[in-house]
Design an enzyme around this catalytic site. Structure first.
Site, PDB file in Angstrom:
ATOM      1  N   CYS A 114       1.035  -1.304  -0.053  1.00  0.00           N
ATOM      2  CA  CYS A 114      -0.385  -0.085   0.044  1.00  0.00           C
ATOM      3  C   CYS A 114       0.552   1.567   0.076  1.00  0.00           C
ATOM      4  O   CYS A 114       0.231   2.122  -0.574  1.00  0.00           O
ATOM      5  CB  CYS A 114      -0.704   0.159   1.105  1.00  0.00           C
ATOM      6  N   HIS A 250      -3.215   7.318   1.554  1.00  0.00           N
ATOM      7  CA  HIS A 250      -3.644   6.046   1.109  1.00  0.00           C
ATOM      8  C   HIS A 250      -4.887   5.919   1.516  1.00  0.00           C
ATOM      9  O   HIS A 250      -5.373   6.234   3.071  1.00  0.00           O
ATOM     10  CB  HIS A 250      -2.988   5.157   2.036  1.00  0.00           C
ATOM     11  N   ASN A 280     -10.192  -0.236  -0.794  1.00  0.00           N
ATOM     12  CA  ASN A 280      -8.575   0.158  -0.659  1.00  0.00           C
ATOM     13  C   ASN A 280      -7.556  -0.464  -1.742  1.00  0.00           C
ATOM     14  O   ASN A 280      -8.124  -1.956  -2.222  1.00  0.00           O
ATOM     15  CB  ASN A 280      -7.923  -0.728   0.754  1.00  0.00           C
TER      16      ASN A 280
END
Ligand code: UT7
Length: 323
Positions: A114, A250, A280
């Protein structure tokens, strides 16, 4: 005078299929209400059968090139952040290179889960500042739907697929924080936390595996580490959070995003939020948010942005840039 890596174009691509939270209710012991309340996610996109990470990445790259008014011949390097490349090798980046019709320059993948896009930006900045490339296409692209255990309610509902891209270009600045472009980067990893977020398979074990996460543990690290890395990056640029126009975080969980903004003493009106629509998307989430934030009219030329991300590794970091 000093060289800066300045954003010249941005674009994104999302798979056509939208999966609302309600779709999980019939398959798992979960609810739209739980997913919204605990994560802020309302829907996500899933790639179609046969649609791969390099497909999404190529579409995003073309959108960013069009926005920049450039063609593939103008690009010196491609850096693609992904943990879900089509093949073990070649890199997804070289596949995008070929599909853009680009035969010059070089292309490679970055794998920091990520945090991948933040790592890719830092690498692109280093290539530009060291004179190894003048224009770099930086892409984040993922198909996390392919590594989800769809029987595990604690992870299946959280992730989505997508891609975003930036074109960075070397431009002369004054060497001050008023310059456009990347002003500072701050990267970290700590492999001791491997078991908090990982895929239980890989080439060497001859399996693909599925994503496994101790969500509440990752949550704890995220809240603690994201504001710290963002503030460290700002300090390196001689700035503070009071100078920030937009946090572009993020997009893992709205509660992490809110917690980080609060620690940085910034209101949610100064945060670009897309988690409700994308879930996500790992390394794709920041470039997707940059592209959507610009299209919404939030991010404007000259704005000071701080991006921050954390993920498997653990790996985390932040980049300060003036748009
Ligand atoms: O992008 C990489 C970084 N990743 C992240 O940043 C993710 C970080 N973590 C998170 O976003 C949150 O921890 C989650 C959204 C994953 C979970 O939220 P939480 O508030 O930390 O919940 P929890 O894991 O502590 O679980 C609370 C309860 C548990 O039940 P018990 O043990 O209290 O009975 C879970 O079993 O919620 C249960 N649960 C669910 N319930 C309904 C877990 N998943 C679900 C679900 N639907 N999908």
């Amino acid at each position: 005078m000093s060289l800066r890596a300045v954003v010249r174009g941005v674009g994104h691509h999302l798979p056509e299929r939208v999966v609302p939270n309600a779709e999980f209710e019939s398959k798992l012991d979960t609810s739209d209400e739980w997913i919204r309340a605990r994560s802020g996610i309302e829907r996500r996109h899933f790639a179609a059968e046969g649609e791969t990470t390099s497909d999404l990445a190529t579409r995003a790259a073309k959108a960013a090139l069009a926005d920049a008014g450039l063609g593939p011949d103008d690009i010196d390097a491609i850096i693609l952040a992904t943990s879900t490349a089509d093949f073990t090798f070649p890199s997804a980046a070289t596949m995008v290179q070929a599909r853009l019709g680009m035969t010059q320059g070089f292309a490679f993948d970055v794998q920091a889960v990520c945090a991948g896009f933040v790592y890719a930006l830092a690498n692109a900045n280093a290539l530009i500042l060291s004179g190894q490339a003048r224009r770099v296409l930086v892409i984040g692209a993922e198909t996390f739907s392919r590594i989800m255990d769809m029987t595990d309610r604690s992870t299946a509902v959280l992730f989505g697929d997508g891609a975003g891209a930036l074109v960075l270009e070397a431009q002369e600045g004054q060497g001050t924080a008023a310059d456009r472009g990347i002003l500072s980067t701050d990267l970290h990893s700590d492999g001791r936390y491997r078991d908090l977020l990982y895929v239980d398979g890989g080439v060497s074990t001859q399996t693909t595996g599925h994503l496994r996460m101790q969500g509440n543990q990752v949550f704890r690290h995220a809240v603690e580490k994201l504001a710290a890395t963002a503030e460290a990056a700002l300090e390196k640029a001689g700035l503070t959070s009071a100078d920030v126009d937009w946090i572009v975080p993020h997009q893992a969980n709205i509660r992490i995003i809110q917690g980080t903004a609060k620690k940085m003493d910034l209101p949610m009106e100064q945060v670009v939020v897309t988690v409700q629509d994308h879930g996500n998307t790992s390394a794709a989430s920041i470039p997707l948010a940059l592209s959507v934030g610009k299209a919404r009219g939030q991010i404007k030329q000259g704005d000071l942005l701080v991006t921050e991300a954390i993920g498997g590794g653990l790996a985390w970091g932040a980049v300060v840039l003036r748009w």
